[in-house]
Each structure stands twice: as structure tokens, then as C-alpha cells.
Design a protein around this motif. Structure first.
Motif, PDB file in Angstrom:
ATOM      1  N   UNK A  60      12.991 -16.596  24.549  1.00  0.00           N
ATOM      2  CA  UNK A  60      13.323 -15.400  25.321  1.00  0.00           C
ATOM      3  C   UNK A  60      14.795 -15.019  25.233  1.00  0.00           C
ATOM      4  N   UNK A  61      15.670 -16.025  25.190  1.00  0.00           N
ATOM      5  CA  UNK A  61      17.102 -15.723  25.198  1.00  0.00           C
ATOM      6  C   UNK A  61      17.605 -15.198  23.854  1.00  0.00           C
ATOM      7  N   UNK A  62      16.748 -15.244  22.835  1.00  0.00           N
ATOM      8  CA  UNK A  62      17.153 -14.779  21.504  1.00  0.00           C
ATOM      9  C   UNK A  62      16.402 -13.513  21.092  1.00  0.00           C
ATOM     10  N   UNK A  63      15.628 -12.955  22.010  1.00  0.00           N
ATOM     11  CA  UNK A  63      14.749 -11.847  21.663  1.00  0.00           C
ATOM     12  C   UNK A  63      15.173 -10.583  22.403  1.00  0.00           C
ATOM     13  N   UNK A  64      15.775  -9.677  21.677  1.00  0.00           N
ATOM     14  CA  UNK A  64      16.226  -8.399  22.233  1.00  0.00           C
ATOM     15  C   UNK A  64      15.077  -7.387  22.168  1.00  0.00           C
ATOM     16  N   UNK A  65      14.857  -6.681  23.268  1.00  0.00           N
ATOM     17  CA  UNK A  65      13.815  -5.653  23.286  1.00  0.00           C
ATOM     18  C   UNK A  65      14.297  -4.444  22.500  1.00  0.00           C
ATOM     19  N   UNK A  66      13.475  -3.980  21.603  1.00  0.00           N
ATOM     20  CA  UNK A  66      13.790  -2.778  20.819  1.00  0.00           C
ATOM     21  C   UNK A  66      13.008  -1.588  21.383  1.00  0.00           C
ATOM     22  N   UNK A  67      12.604  -0.681  20.557  1.00  0.00           N
ATOM     23  CA  UNK A  67      12.072   0.593  21.060  1.00  0.00           C
ATOM     24  C   UNK A  67      10.646   0.512  21.582  1.00  0.00           C
ATOM     25  N   UNK A  68       9.900  -0.506  21.224  1.00  0.00           N
ATOM     26  CA  UNK A  68       8.475  -0.531  21.585  1.00  0.00           C
ATOM     27  C   UNK A  68       8.199  -1.418  22.789  1.00  0.00           C
ATOM     28  N   UNK A  69       7.071  -1.117  23.446  1.00  0.00           N
ATOM     29  CA  UNK A  69       6.617  -1.948  24.563  1.00  0.00           C
ATOM     30  C   UNK A  69       6.266  -3.348  24.062  1.00  0.00           C
ATOM     31  N   UNK A  70       6.449  -4.311  24.936  1.00  0.00           N
ATOM     32  CA  UNK A  70       6.100  -5.697  24.615  1.00  0.00           C
ATOM     33  C   UNK A  70       5.186  -6.265  25.694  1.00  0.00           C
ATOM     34  N   UNK A  71       4.300  -7.145  25.275  1.00  0.00           N
ATOM     35  CA  UNK A  71       3.555  -7.981  26.212  1.00  0.00           C
ATOM     36  C   UNK A  71       3.950  -9.414  25.894  1.00  0.00           C
ATOM     37  N   UNK A  72       4.494 -10.094  26.891  1.00  0.00           N
ATOM     38  CA  UNK A  72       5.108 -11.411  26.707  1.00  0.00           C
ATOM     39  C   UNK A  72       4.434 -12.416  27.633  1.00  0.00           C
ATOM     40  N   UNK A  73       3.902 -13.455  27.063  1.00  0.00           N
ATOM     41  CA  UNK A  73       3.301 -14.537  27.849  1.00  0.00           C
ATOM     42  C   UNK A  73       4.315 -15.669  27.982  1.00  0.00           C
ATOM     43  N   UNK A  74       4.603 -16.053  29.193  1.00  0.00           N
ATOM     44  CA  UNK A  74       5.509 -17.178  29.429  1.00  0.00           C
ATOM     45  C   UNK A  74       4.759 -18.470  29.094  1.00  0.00           C
ATOM     46  N   UNK A  75       5.395 -19.372  28.365  1.00  0.00           N
ATOM     47  CA  UNK A  75       4.725 -20.635  28.033  1.00  0.00           C
ATOM     48  C   UNK A  75       4.685 -21.555  29.253  1.00  0.00           C
ATOM     49  N   UNK A  76       3.730 -22.478  29.232  1.00  0.00           N
ATOM     50  CA  UNK A  76       3.658 -23.472  30.310  1.00  0.00           C
ATOM     51  C   UNK A  76       4.943 -24.290  30.351  1.00  0.00           C
ATOM     52  N   UNK A  77       5.457 -24.615  29.175  1.00  0.00           N
ATOM     53  CA  UNK A  77       6.728 -25.340  29.069  1.00  0.00           C
ATOM     54  C   UNK A  77       7.830 -24.615  29.838  1.00  0.00           C
ATOM     55  N   UNK A  78       7.870 -23.325  29.685  1.00  0.00           N
ATOM     56  CA  UNK A  78       8.938 -22.539  30.292  1.00  0.00           C
ATOM     57  C   UNK A  78       8.811 -22.492  31.816  1.00  0.00           C
ATOM     58  N   UNK A  79       7.601 -22.258  32.293  1.00  0.00           N
ATOM     59  CA  UNK A  79       7.451 -22.169  33.756  1.00  0.00           C
ATOM     60  C   UNK A  79       7.647 -23.547  34.391  1.00  0.00           C
TER      61      UNK A  79
END
Ligand code: FES
Length: 119
Positions: free
Chosen positions: A84-103
């Protein structure tokens, strides 16, 4: 303005509108109360912000070697995994699932919130 839909492993969904090309997914998550871990503070030195891009991945910048190396340390890494910290949102919509590791990391970082965890 593109929308980012965050889906967490507990079944929660958060939809936010963001400015294209400015914030990364971790910054957006933190700004909107989404439970994404950030053990290293967003400097690509862990894998606690691991997420899966369900939709919109083709609009993102390609992963660089540093991000790929860090993701290799992650759990349940899939073809659509990103940090997540390396992913910049560009012009399109995103659907992002948080990993179990992350939560899991997020709850470790917020012990006062563990009592609200489902399951
Ligand atoms: Fe550590 Fe993203 S918060 S790599």
C-alpha cells in the motif's frame, strides 16, 4: 476524482474519493480510518501494508524491484499483491482488499482496538 474501495478481511468496506497521482494507498487508508498495517511507517521496509488490487491494477505504476523484494517477505502473496505504501492512485477507480497479514499488524499497532475485532 477516482474512488478507492477498501475491503477488509472482516467484511468491512470503505469507499473514498481521492486526488489522482497524490497519495499512496497507505496514506489514504490512514486518513480514512481503514485498518492497513504500517510497521515501518511506509518506507518499503516491511510487508505489513500488503494488499490485493482486485480492480484497476492496470492503471497503476509498475512495481519496482524494491517493492517486489519486500513483497517476497509477505504471507499469501498473489499475482495482484502490492504494498500500500508504494502504490499511488492514478486516474482509475481501484478496489483494494486488505490482506490478513496487514490487518493483523494494524491490531498489533492498536491494542486498544482489539476488543472490537470480529471472530
Ligand atoms: Fe512497511 Fe509499507 S508500511 S512496506
Amino acid at each position: 476524482m477516482p474512488k478507492v474501495t477498501f475491503i477488509d478481511p472482516e467484511g468491512g468496506t470503505t469507499v473514498v474519493e481521492v486526488s489522482a497521482g497524490s497519495d499512496d494507498l497507505l496514506e489514504i487508508a490512514e486518513e480514512h480510518g481503514v485498518k492497513m498495517g504500517s510497521a515501518c511507517g511506509g518506507v518499503c521496509a516491511c510487508s505489513s501494508c500488503h494488499c490485493y488490487i482486485r480492480e484497476g491494477a492496470d492503471s497503476l505504476d509498475e512495481m519496482d524491484d524494491k517493492e517486489a523484494d519486500r513483497l517476497d517477505m509477505g504471507f499469501d502473496v498473489r499475482p495482484n499483491s502490492r504494498l500500500g505504501c508504494q502504490t499511488i492512485v492514478r486516474a482509475r477507480d481501484l478496489v483494494v482488499e486488505i490482506s490478513k497479514e496487514s490487518i493483523d499488524v494494524w491490531y498489533n499497532e492498536h491494542p486498544e482496538r482489539r476488543s472490537e475485532r470480529a471472530g
